[in-house]
Design a protein around this motif. Structure first.
Motif, short mmCIF file in Angstrom:
data_model
loop_
_atom_site.label_atom_id
_atom_site.label_comp_id
_atom_site.label_asym_id
_atom_site.label_seq_id
_atom_site.Cartn_x
_atom_site.Cartn_y
_atom_site.Cartn_z
N ARG A 155 0.95 -1.14 0.13
CA ARG A 155 -0.06 0.02 -0.03
C ARG A 155 0.90 1.29 0.10
NH1 ARG A 155 -4.16 -0.57 4.73
NH2 ARG A 155 -4.53 1.82 4.11
N LYS A 156 1.94 1.38 0.80
CA LYS A 156 2.47 2.60 1.02
C LYS A 156 3.75 2.52 1.74
CE LYS A 156 -0.01 3.76 5.37
NZ LYS A 156 -1.06 4.31 6.00
N PRO A 157 4.78 3.21 1.54
CA PRO A 157 6.13 3.17 2.54
C PRO A 157 5.76 3.49 3.76
CG PRO A 157 6.32 4.69 0.55
CD PRO A 157 4.95 4.48 0.59
N LYS A 225 5.70 -4.32 -2.57
CA LYS A 225 7.16 -3.81 -3.14
C LYS A 225 7.62 -2.54 -1.89
CE LYS A 225 5.54 0.44 -5.67
NZ LYS A 225 5.86 1.10 -6.95
N TYR A 226 6.90 -2.07 -1.09
CA TYR A 226 7.59 -1.36 -0.10
C TYR A 226 7.97 -2.01 1.22
CZ TYR A 226 4.30 1.92 -2.92
OH TYR A 226 3.73 2.67 -3.73
N TYR A 227 9.42 -1.85 1.47
CA TYR A 227 10.01 -2.53 2.16
C TYR A 227 10.76 -1.56 3.31
CZ TYR A 227 13.01 -6.15 4.42
OH TYR A 227 13.61 -7.21 5.42
N GLY A 287 12.88 -3.43 -8.38
CA GLY A 287 11.78 -2.28 -8.06
C GLY A 287 11.20 -2.20 -6.72
N ALA A 288 11.90 -2.93 -5.73
CA ALA A 288 11.23 -2.70 -4.43
C ALA A 288 11.78 -1.47 -3.95
CB ALA A 288 11.95 -3.86 -3.61
N GLU A 289 10.73 -0.65 -3.13
CA GLU A 289 11.13 0.56 -2.55
C GLU A 289 11.41 0.37 -1.06
OE1 GLU A 289 8.33 3.83 -3.31
OE2 GLU A 289 7.89 2.97 -5.38
N VAL A 290 12.76 0.65 -0.66
CA VAL A 290 13.36 0.45 0.63
C VAL A 290 13.07 1.85 1.67
CG1 VAL A 290 15.17 -0.48 1.90
CG2 VAL A 290 14.59 -1.32 -0.31
N VAL A 291 12.65 1.82 2.69
CA VAL A 291 12.79 2.88 3.65
C VAL A 291 13.89 2.64 4.54
CG1 VAL A 291 11.71 4.27 5.29
CG2 VAL A 291 10.57 3.52 3.24
N ARG A 292 15.00 3.12 4.44
CA ARG A 292 16.11 2.86 5.43
C ARG A 292 16.25 3.98 6.58
NH1 ARG A 292 19.71 -0.75 2.88
NH2 ARG A 292 19.34 -0.87 0.48
N ASP A 293 16.05 5.15 6.41
CA ASP A 293 16.13 6.18 7.41
C ASP A 293 15.04 6.23 8.00
OD1 ASP A 293 18.83 6.65 6.59
OD2 ASP A 293 18.05 8.19 5.15
N ILE A 294 14.98 5.52 9.35
CA ILE A 294 13.70 5.61 10.12
C ILE A 294 14.06 5.52 11.69
CG2 ILE A 294 13.78 3.10 10.13
CD1 ILE A 294 10.61 2.89 10.32
N ASP A 295 13.28 6.37 12.14
CA ASP A 295 13.62 6.81 13.62
C ASP A 295 12.97 5.64 14.55
OD1 ASP A 295 13.81 7.66 16.34
OD2 ASP A 295 12.64 9.19 16.10
N LYS A 296 13.68 4.77 15.01
CA LYS A 296 13.19 3.37 15.63
C LYS A 296 12.46 3.77 17.15
CE LYS A 296 16.37 0.19 13.45
NZ LYS A 296 17.17 -0.80 13.51
N THR A 297 12.96 4.81 17.58
CA THR A 297 12.56 5.15 19.07
C THR A 297 11.09 5.09 19.34
OG1 THR A 297 14.56 6.69 19.42
CG2 THR A 297 12.69 6.83 20.97
N PRO A 298 10.18 5.64 18.49
CA PRO A 298 8.86 5.34 18.75
C PRO A 298 8.27 3.72 18.66
CG PRO A 298 9.14 7.55 17.24
CD PRO A 298 10.31 6.42 17.37
N PHE A 299 8.87 3.11 17.83
CA PHE A 299 8.65 1.68 17.68
C PHE A 299 8.92 1.13 18.74
CE2 PHE A 299 8.70 3.20 13.32
CZ PHE A 299 7.81 2.58 12.55
#
Length: 331
Positions: A155-157, A225-227, A287-299
């Motif tokens: 669905r979305k990143p 495709k959103y990883y 074609g996979a779209e990878v989100v690498r820069d993520i703030d893990k603190t809230p998770f």
């Protein structure tokens, strides 16, 4: 299908598969894996088989059945407990509802790195966990790498906890994974690994969570495709043999099997590292779209109620603390 019928069917299938080998080997062990041939866990057990056969003078044979030929993980674990299947390779997460201590290793963000995980599993804590599995008719032989698990969907990143709200994700059939998703505001859908592709494709679920090689080899990247590389779980893999089968082996053969399993660990871990890199490159090229820069603190902060639910007594609190305090072995 009833439990009895399921076990009978599995027995008939496994005996049929093993018939040729039984004529050649004194001891034949049938080992199940949900992953396809060539996957690092499958190849790790194959290497173990080579070592066992060589060191026993050809007396001990291990036949590896990949691609869920003998059933999905949860079913094959039960069949191994009953002695219908001799061996099983499965994620620690699939044992969560069987071995209470296994749940602790599925706690999100428990391990800092693969080196940290290895130091824990190869030390005294790994020995303690093996004793816990033995109480449930499973003899732990080897701890393999399973990589870090991250979310993917169609669905979305996913860049924040809020992005997960209301989304439907497949998880392993384990309470701790269901609770993890609930704490993140998503809806967990436990289901066998083999049903994930079609379920994403048909909209039954929005996505799943897994490591690079599984995301690749399963073809899930084709339909999701959103990883998001949040690496919420780093769950080891276990190779276990049925206690019934183990007790029937001579002490000499038990030692041969243990030595073969130990020898297979660094081989599987190297194969895993190579496969992770290759799988990442493959899915990105596709074609996979990878989100690498993520703030893990809230998770991480969202996981507080999960820890409170499963780290419930002084023994578990001590085990978690000792895991967290374990220092990585210098490479």
């Amino acid at each position: 299908m009833t439990h009895a019928k399921s076990l009978t069917a599995a027995l008939l299938v496994s005996v049929a598969f093993a018939a040729p080998a039984l004529a050649e080997c004194e001891v034949t062990l049938r080992s199940s894996d949900t992953h396809p041939d060539g996957y690092p866990t499958v190849e790790g057990v194959k290497y173990m088989a080579e070592q066992a056969k060589a060191n026993s003078g050809g007396r001990i044979c291990i036949e590896v059945f990949p691609s869920s030929q003998l059933g999905e993980e949860k079913d094959t674990i039960e069949q191994t407990q009953f002695g219908v299947i001799d061996m099983v390779r499965a994620s620690f997460g699939s044992f969560n509802d069987i071995v209470p201590e296994a749940q602790l290793l599925s706690l999100p963000y428990l391990f800092r790195s693969e080196a940290h995980l290895h130091a824990v599993m190869d030390g005294p804590i790994g020995d303690e966990l093996a004793e816990a599995f033995a109480e449930h008719d499973l003899i732990a032989l080897a701890y393999y790498d399973g990589g870090s698990r991250s979310f993917y969907n169609n669905r979305k990143p996913i860049t924040s906890v809020e992005d997960l709200a209301g989304m439907k994700f497949r998880v392993m059939q384990s309470d701790v994974f269901v609770d993890m998703m609930s704490a993140l505001g998503a809806n967990a859908t436990p289901m066998p690994y083999g049903e994930v592709y079609s379920s994403i494709q048909t909209g039954v679920i929005d996505g799943a969570e897994n490591n690079w090689p599984s995301y690749d080899s399963s073809g899930h990247y084709e339909v999701a495709k959103y990883y998001t590389l949040d690496q919420h779980l780093m769950v080891p893999e276990l190779v276990a043999v049925s206690k019934t089968k183990w007790d029937a082996l001579s002490p000499e053969d038990q030692e041969i099997l243990r030595a073969a399993a130990e020898a297979s660990e660094p081989v599987q871990r190297k194969l895993w590292a190579d496969q992770e890199k290759a799988s990442e490159e493959k899915v990105i090229a596709a074609g996979a779209e990878v989100v690498r820069d993520i703030d893990k603190t809230p998770f991480i902060e969202a996981m507080v109620p999960v820890y409170e639910k499963y780290v419930t007594n002084d023994e578990f609190k001590d085990l978690v603390k000792r895991i967290q305090d374990t220092q990585e072995t210098p490479q």
